[in-house]
Each structure stands twice: as C-alpha cells, then as structure tokens.
Motif scaffolding. Structure first.
Motif, PDB file in Angstrom:
ATOM      1  N   LEU A   1       7.476   6.288  -0.017  1.00 21.97           N
ATOM      2  CA  LEU A   1       8.420   5.082  -0.901  1.00 21.97           C
ATOM      3  C   LEU A   1       9.612   4.577   0.427  1.00 21.97           C
ATOM      4  O   LEU A   1      10.008   3.882  -0.081  1.00 21.97           O
ATOM      5  CB  LEU A   1       9.152   5.880  -1.732  1.00 21.97           C
ATOM      6  N   ILE A   2       9.648   5.455   0.604  1.00 21.17           N
ATOM      7  CA  ILE A   2      10.707   5.621   1.618  1.00 21.17           C
ATOM      8  C   ILE A   2      10.441   4.174   2.661  1.00 21.17           C
ATOM      9  O   ILE A   2      11.086   3.265   3.264  1.00 21.17           O
ATOM     10  CB  ILE A   2      11.670   6.428   2.863  1.00 21.17           C
ATOM     11  N   VAL A   3       9.007   4.429   3.416  1.00 22.66           N
ATOM     12  CA  VAL A   3       9.001   3.188   4.488  1.00 22.66           C
ATOM     13  C   VAL A   3       8.462   1.350   3.791  1.00 22.66           C
ATOM     14  O   VAL A   3       8.572   0.764   4.047  1.00 22.66           O
ATOM     15  CB  VAL A   3       7.618   3.875   5.486  1.00 22.66           C
ATOM     16  N   GLY A   4       8.040   1.659   2.374  1.00 23.07           N
ATOM     17  CA  GLY A   4       7.710   1.584   1.257  1.00 23.07           C
ATOM     18  C   GLY A   4       9.165  -0.038   0.596  1.00 23.07           C
ATOM     19  O   GLY A   4       8.798  -1.037   1.006  1.00 23.07           O
TER      20      GLY A   4
ATOM     21  N   SER B   1       5.542  -1.348  12.067  1.00 20.36           N
ATOM     22  CA  SER B   1       4.731  -0.094  12.894  1.00 20.36           C
ATOM     23  C   SER B   1       4.590   1.252  12.286  1.00 20.36           C
ATOM     24  O   SER B   1       4.130   2.389  12.141  1.00 20.36           O
ATOM     25  CB  SER B   1       5.140  -0.079  14.449  1.00 20.36           C
ATOM     26  N   ALA B   2       5.799   1.302  11.456  1.00 18.80           N
ATOM     27  CA  ALA B   2       6.652   2.888  10.932  1.00 18.80           C
ATOM     28  C   ALA B   2       6.189   3.045   9.268  1.00 18.80           C
ATOM     29  O   ALA B   2       5.147   3.467   9.051  1.00 18.80           O
ATOM     30  CB  ALA B   2       7.558   2.819  10.559  1.00 18.80           C
ATOM     31  N   ARG B   3       5.575   1.610   9.329  1.00 14.74           N
ATOM     32  CA  ARG B   3       4.396   1.999   7.420  1.00 14.74           C
ATOM     33  C   ARG B   3       3.693   2.269   7.753  1.00 14.74           C
ATOM     34  O   ARG B   3       2.403   2.846   7.345  1.00 14.74           O
ATOM     35  CB  ARG B   3       4.980   0.262   6.828  1.00 14.74           C
ATOM     36  N   ARG B   4       2.864   1.693   9.286  1.00 13.82           N
ATOM     37  CA  ARG B   4       1.190   2.081   9.262  1.00 13.82           C
ATOM     38  C   ARG B   4       0.729   3.517  10.014  1.00 13.82           C
ATOM     39  O   ARG B   4       0.698   5.052   9.898  1.00 13.82           O
ATOM     40  CB  ARG B   4       0.885   0.840  10.657  1.00 13.82           C
ATOM     41  N   ALA B   5       2.019   4.074  10.466  1.00 14.87           N
ATOM     42  CA  ALA B   5       2.027   4.954  10.583  1.00 14.87           C
ATOM     43  C   ALA B   5       2.255   6.484   9.488  1.00 14.87           C
ATOM     44  O   ALA B   5       1.373   7.146   9.932  1.00 14.87           O
ATOM     45  CB  ALA B   5       3.533   5.463  12.008  1.00 14.87           C
ATOM     46  N   VAL B   6       2.809   6.074   8.531  1.00 19.63           N
ATOM     47  CA  VAL B   6       2.625   6.623   7.928  1.00 19.63           C
ATOM     48  C   VAL B   6       1.976   7.070   6.936  1.00 19.63           C
ATOM     49  O   VAL B   6       1.323   7.811   6.319  1.00 19.63           O
ATOM     50  CB  VAL B   6       4.432   6.636   6.387  1.00 19.63           C
TER      51      VAL B   6
ATOM     52  N   VAL C   1       0.579  -0.748   0.243  1.00 21.66           N
ATOM     53  CA  VAL C   1      -0.034   0.034   0.071  1.00 21.66           C
ATOM     54  C   VAL C   1       0.923   1.527  -0.233  1.00 21.66           C
ATOM     55  O   VAL C   1       0.678   1.843  -1.170  1.00 21.66           O
ATOM     56  CB  VAL C   1      -1.242  -0.292   1.003  1.00 21.66           C
ATOM     57  N   ALA C   2       1.687   0.826   0.821  1.00 22.95           N
ATOM     58  CA  ALA C   2       2.756   1.926   0.705  1.00 22.95           C
ATOM     59  C   ALA C   2       3.344   2.843  -0.716  1.00 22.95           C
ATOM     60  O   ALA C   2       3.656   3.519  -0.808  1.00 22.95           O
ATOM     61  CB  ALA C   2       3.681   2.147   1.873  1.00 22.95           C
ATOM     62  N   ILE C   3       4.022   1.710  -1.392  1.00 21.74           N
ATOM     63  CA  ILE C   3       4.630   1.705  -2.791  1.00 21.74           C
ATOM     64  C   ILE C   3       3.817   2.277  -3.631  1.00 21.74           C
ATOM     65  O   ILE C   3       3.975   3.150  -4.104  1.00 21.74           O
ATOM     66  CB  ILE C   3       4.915   0.361  -2.824  1.00 21.74           C
ATOM     67  N   VAL C   4       2.521   1.830  -4.073  1.00 21.24           N
ATOM     68  CA  VAL C   4       1.865   2.014  -4.403  1.00 21.24           C
ATOM     69  C   VAL C   4       0.801   3.205  -4.149  1.00 21.24           C
ATOM     70  O   VAL C   4       1.547   3.983  -5.213  1.00 21.24           O
ATOM     71  CB  VAL C   4       0.065   0.944  -4.800  1.00 21.24           C
ATOM     72  N   LEU C   5       0.665   3.861  -3.094  1.00 17.93           N
ATOM     73  CA  LEU C   5       0.038   5.153  -3.221  1.00 17.93           C
ATOM     74  C   LEU C   5       1.511   6.038  -2.749  1.00 17.93           C
ATOM     75  O   LEU C   5       1.379   7.108  -4.214  1.00 17.93           O
ATOM     76  CB  LEU C   5      -0.624   5.016  -1.648  1.00 17.93           C
ATOM     77  N   GLY C   6       2.620   5.599  -2.436  1.00 18.98           N
ATOM     78  CA  GLY C   6       3.806   6.581  -2.897  1.00 18.98           C
ATOM     79  C   GLY C   6       4.138   6.939  -4.322  1.00 18.98           C
ATOM     80  O   GLY C   6       4.559   7.512  -4.903  1.00 18.98           O
TER      81      GLY C   6
END
Length: 128
Positions: free
Chosen positions: A50-53, A60-65, A5-10
């Motif tokens: 993209l960094i957290v992805g 927890s860092a990915r979720r927070a971002v 999700v973080a990568i796609v949204l990023g």
C-alpha cells in the motif's frame, strides 16, 4: 499498472490479515490459514504494497516490492508442500487452497512485477 496491482494486492492481503486477527486458531471459511504469525506477516506485506501503491515512488520501487512479495508467497507455498505448518510457525497449517493461493498469487506478482510499465507517461518516474 504496477500501482494498481500493488494497491489491489495490498488491500486483499490487508483484509486477510484483519479477518485473521479475529479468527485465530481456525481456518477462514475452512479454507485459509489465519494463524497470528501469518497475519503479522500479511500486515507487513500489505503495508509495503500500500505504501508503494499510494506514495509517489519510482516504478522500480513498486516492481521490487511486487517481486519480493511474490517470491515470499511462492516460497511459503512451496515450503508448505514439505510441512503444512511451515515447520511449526503456523499451528493450524496450510490447506490445499492456501498452497494454491500462495503459489498463484506469488507467481502472478513476480510476473507482473517483472513486466515493464506500459501506461502512458510511465517514463516520467514516480508520477505513475
């Protein structure tokens, strides 16, 4: 799941920012605001996503971002109801599509960020 999700949204947010830098002073396809202020914010949000992805960070860092990005998008969408230019920050103003996009994407990011990771081996910390 949070990594994907973080990568796609990023990537989506980064593409909007990049396109926006070339279409200043107009709306992208007549639908989306691309003012410089919003494009710079999109670069910052895309970088964080993209960094957290891609980095080996705890889930927890990915979720927070994801939650922070979601809250920012929802706030922008809600504030646009009061003033489409976000009180002068966006000269060309949000369109109805912008408002809907920010509310839906923001709410989705908040919900997905709040969900626990259900992938195999997710309890191993930063490996997923």
């Amino acid at each position: 799941m949070h990594r994907i999700v973080a990568i796609v949204l990023g990537i989506v947010v980064a593409l909007l920012a990049i396109v926006g830098f070339f279409i200043e002073g107009d709306h992208f396809l007549g639908l989306m605001n691309v003012d410089l202020t919003l494009d710079v914010l999109r670069v910052v949000l895309a970088a964080a996503l993209l960094i957290v992805g891609f980095a080996n960070v705890p889930d927890s860092a990915r979720r927070a971002v994801l939650v922070v990005v979601g809250v920012m998008y929802v706030l922008m969408g809600l504030l646009a109801f009061a003033d489409p230019t976000l009180f002068g920050l966006l000269p060309t103003g949000f369109t109805g599509f912008d408002i809907g996009f920010h509310l839906v994407v923001g709410a989705g990011a908040i919900v997905l960020g709040a969900l626990p990771d259900r992938t195999v081996g997710s309890s191993s910390g930063g490996s997923r």
